[in-house]
Design a protein around this motif. Structure first.
Motif, short mmCIF file in Angstrom:
data_model
loop_
_atom_site.label_atom_id
_atom_site.label_comp_id
_atom_site.label_asym_id
_atom_site.label_seq_id
_atom_site.Cartn_x
_atom_site.Cartn_y
_atom_site.Cartn_z
N GLU A 411 0.83 -1.21 0.00
CA GLU A 411 0.00 0.00 0.00
C GLU A 411 0.87 1.25 0.00
O GLU A 411 0.61 2.22 -0.74
CB GLU A 411 -0.92 -0.01 1.22
N ILE A 412 1.90 1.25 0.83
CA ILE A 412 2.80 2.40 0.91
C ILE A 412 3.57 2.56 -0.39
O ILE A 412 3.75 3.67 -0.91
CB ILE A 412 3.76 2.24 2.10
N GLU A 413 4.04 1.42 -0.94
CA GLU A 413 4.78 1.45 -2.21
C GLU A 413 3.91 2.02 -3.33
O GLU A 413 4.38 2.80 -4.17
CB GLU A 413 5.25 0.04 -2.56
N GLY A 414 2.63 1.63 -3.34
CA GLY A 414 1.73 2.13 -4.37
C GLY A 414 1.56 3.63 -4.31
O GLY A 414 1.50 4.30 -5.35
N GLU A 415 1.47 4.17 -3.10
CA GLU A 415 1.33 5.63 -2.95
C GLU A 415 2.62 6.35 -3.32
O GLU A 415 2.61 7.35 -4.04
CB GLU A 415 0.90 5.97 -1.52
N LEU A 416 3.74 5.84 -2.81
CA LEU A 416 5.02 6.50 -3.11
C LEU A 416 5.35 6.49 -4.60
O LEU A 416 5.94 7.44 -5.12
CB LEU A 416 6.16 5.81 -2.34
N SER A 417 4.95 5.43 -5.28
CA SER A 417 5.28 5.33 -6.70
C SER A 417 4.58 6.38 -7.54
O SER A 417 4.97 6.63 -8.69
CB SER A 417 4.91 3.93 -7.23
N GLU A 418 3.57 7.04 -6.98
CA GLU A 418 2.87 8.08 -7.73
C GLU A 418 3.56 9.44 -7.62
O GLU A 418 3.18 10.38 -8.32
CB GLU A 418 1.42 8.17 -7.28
N HIS A 419 4.58 9.53 -6.77
CA HIS A 419 5.33 10.80 -6.69
C HIS A 419 6.23 10.90 -7.92
O HIS A 419 6.91 9.93 -8.28
CB HIS A 419 6.16 10.84 -5.41
N PRO A 420 6.28 12.04 -8.58
CA PRO A 420 7.04 12.15 -9.84
C PRO A 420 8.54 11.93 -9.69
O PRO A 420 9.22 11.65 -10.68
CB PRO A 420 6.74 13.58 -10.30
N ALA A 421 9.08 12.03 -8.49
CA ALA A 421 10.52 11.83 -8.29
C ALA A 421 10.88 10.36 -8.10
O ALA A 421 12.06 10.02 -8.09
CB ALA A 421 11.00 12.64 -7.09
N VAL A 422 9.89 9.49 -7.95
CA VAL A 422 10.13 8.09 -7.61
C VAL A 422 10.01 7.21 -8.85
O VAL A 422 8.95 7.11 -9.47
CB VAL A 422 9.15 7.61 -6.53
N ALA A 423 11.11 6.53 -9.20
CA ALA A 423 11.09 5.58 -10.31
C ALA A 423 10.69 4.19 -9.84
O ALA A 423 10.01 3.45 -10.54
CB ALA A 423 12.46 5.53 -10.99
N ASP A 424 11.12 3.82 -8.64
CA ASP A 424 10.80 2.51 -8.08
C ASP A 424 10.98 2.62 -6.57
O ASP A 424 11.71 3.48 -6.07
CB ASP A 424 11.72 1.44 -8.67
N VAL A 425 10.31 1.71 -5.84
CA VAL A 425 10.36 1.82 -4.39
C VAL A 425 10.14 0.46 -3.75
O VAL A 425 9.41 -0.38 -4.28
CB VAL A 425 9.31 2.83 -3.87
N ALA A 426 10.78 0.26 -2.60
CA ALA A 426 10.56 -0.92 -1.77
C ALA A 426 10.36 -0.45 -0.34
O ALA A 426 11.08 0.43 0.14
CB ALA A 426 11.74 -1.88 -1.86
N VAL A 427 9.39 -1.05 0.34
CA VAL A 427 9.12 -0.71 1.73
C VAL A 427 9.16 -2.00 2.55
O VAL A 427 8.62 -3.03 2.13
CB VAL A 427 7.74 -0.03 1.88
#
Length: 507
Positions: A411-427
């Protein structure tokens, strides 16, 4: 077409295109069937019998598919190996699977030679030290009976295990009804005009199955060796591709192409673009639907079997859902006591596909823990809505327990991935003396984005308006690239495990 199945088509229309190799070379049905017969007969001449195992360390291409069809008609288990693995990891799988034959490509010669161990029969495509040329494998083919794919799980916790199904004893000339039914879910039939684009490594279950079933139904398979977004668009236009199988990581890279490139190709031949294997951020999915339209179809399944499917229209009505159970399949969400969880309440997702069964090779305990009656789980957490649509929360082993509360990193990864500065994320969770675990995010920034405290504050502020306070990451690290395999699977344990060295997680 008067018949389906590789060998039937090869007999009726031997000059029909079967495979377009990465270099552009064409392999016909007659040629592919003859190669599969030669290799299959050679394996029998070596003494391999139904139930034995053949391992393959081969790049995408006609050679790999020929070996696969050789095993499929001789009752053998095939184990396609991930060529990103180390020699030690491959050696483990060779031992665990009891491989009687090992076929490797010269591209991976060093790894193949170092991992071969006690495998009795070694064959190489090109020069592989200690391996005989694959061209020498020959013999009369007899006693045809269907073999099976045995893919090893990715090993997100512990050693990988082979997913082994009982052999059916069926006639390999006949295309299994389940294969025809599965493709029918996506509107794909044996009619002329279909062309499949294989754009991910064939060592993955779904990728191999889509290529094999396509060939069985008479669909030429255009094979990519190393995926490139621009090249994919070119191949779709060049070969009038009708269907393919992708993962969200590939969606991201397609969407990152310049607008002029993305709109410069005729993609009108596409009938269905199937995606799965990893969660797709909502914004990425919306942009793909805006670009490609209703041909984008999502499914949820496991190497072990069973699954769900959702169309583009249904997804827009239920963003984030992975759909309803396939016809003939069943999905339940159970609470810790084994009862059906209430609508909207997360629990363990269980699947059932008819009377299908499997075991984890050499791990009776893991097999036992995966089954509840005739249903199995791979450890995913999710919930069902009132209409039976499944929403996934996370993998059970990834759930963070902080202060006694379950937090789902996806859920957190899905939200963070919508920020324009984020290409990929792991939580993931890291140790905390008071709360048990605290939440950490590891971000792969978009190219050119400066990292540091200012970006961290910006990301935390961005999340503060979208998530409850207890779900917010307490720290953010930055990396050039997250550890994902070519099919988009994130190896989160490589990021998380160092924090837990010498400690025991609650999950």
């Amino acid at each position: 077409m008067s018949g389906i199945g590789l060998w039937n088509i090869a007999h009726q229309d031997p000059e029909r295109t079967a495979v377009v190799d990465p270099g552009g070379g064409v392999v016909t049905y007659g040629e592919l069937a003859a190669e599969a017969d030669r290799i299959g007969g050679g394996l029998q001449a070596l003494g391999l019998v139904p139930g034995d195992t053949v391992a393959m360390l081969l790049p995408n291409g006609a050679d790999l598919l020929a070996v696969e069809f050789a095993t499929l008609q001789t009752g053998l288990y095939s184990v396609p190996l991930n060529w990103h693995l180390t020699a030690a990891e491959i050696a483990y799988i060779l031992r665990d699977s009891g491989a009687k034959a090992f076929v490797a490509h010269e591209r991976f010669a060093e790894t193949a030679a170092a991992s071969a161990g006690e495998v009795p029969h070694l064959f190489g495509v090109g020069e592989v030290p200690g391996f005989r040329p694959l061209a020498e494998l020959d013999g009369p083919l007899h006693d045809r009976t269907s073999g099976a794919l045995m893919v090893y799980t990715s090993g997100t916790s512990g050693r990988p295990k082979g997913v082994r199904r009982p052999l059916t004893g069926a006639d390999p000339y006949a295309v299994p009804q389940v294969s025809q039914w599965f493709f029918g879910l996506f509107g794909l039939t044996a009619e002329d005009g279909h062309v499949h684009l294989c754009c991910s490594p064939l060592y993955h279950t779904a990728v191999m199955n889509f290529a094999v079933i396509s060939l069985q139904l008479g669909h030429p398979v255009v094979v990519m060796d190393r995926w490139d977004p621009h090249e994919m668009l070119r191949l779709i236009e060049r070969h009038r591709v009708t269907h393919s199988h992708m993962v969200p990581t590939q969606f991201r890279r397609l969407l990152a192409l310049p607008e002029k490139v993305r709109t410069g190709y005729d993609l009108s031949s596409m009938r269905v673009m199937i995606h799965g294997a990893a969660p797709c951020p909502h914004e990425v999915k919306r942009r793909m639907l805006s670009w490609w339209g209703p041909v984008v179809v999502e499914y949820y399944a496991a190497s072990e079997g069973g699954g769900t499917l959702i169309t583009a229209a249904d997804w827009l009505n239920r963003p984030g859902s992975v759909g309803q159970a396939w016809p003939g399949s069943r999905v339940r969400v159970l609470d810790p006591d084994g009862n059906d969880a209430a609508t909207g309440q997360p629990g363990t997702v269980y699947l059932q596909m008819g009377d299908a069964t499997f075991e984890y090779l050499g791990d009776a305990e893991k097999t036992r823990q995966s089954w509840r009656g005739r249903m199995f789980t791979v450890g995913d957490i999710g919930y069902l809505d009132d209409d039976g649509y499944l929403f996934l929360c996370d993998r059970k082993s990834d759930v963070i327990i902080t202060g006694g509360v379950n937090v789902y990193p996806a859920e957190i990864e899905g939200e963070l991935s919508e920020h324009p500065a984020v290409a990929d994320v792991a939580v993931f969770g890291i140790p905390h003396e008071e709360w048990g675990e605290e939440i950490k995010a590891v971000v792969q920034p978009e190219p050119g984005v400066p990292t540091g405290p200012e970006l961290t504050a910006e990301l935390q502020a961005f999340l503060a308006g979208r998530l409850a306070k207890f779900k917010l990451p307490r720290s953010v690290d930055y990396v050039e690239e997250l550890p994902r395999d070519p099919n988009g699977k994130l190896y989160k344990r490589l990021l998380r495990d160092p924090y837990w060295a010498g400690r025991q997680r609650a999950i």
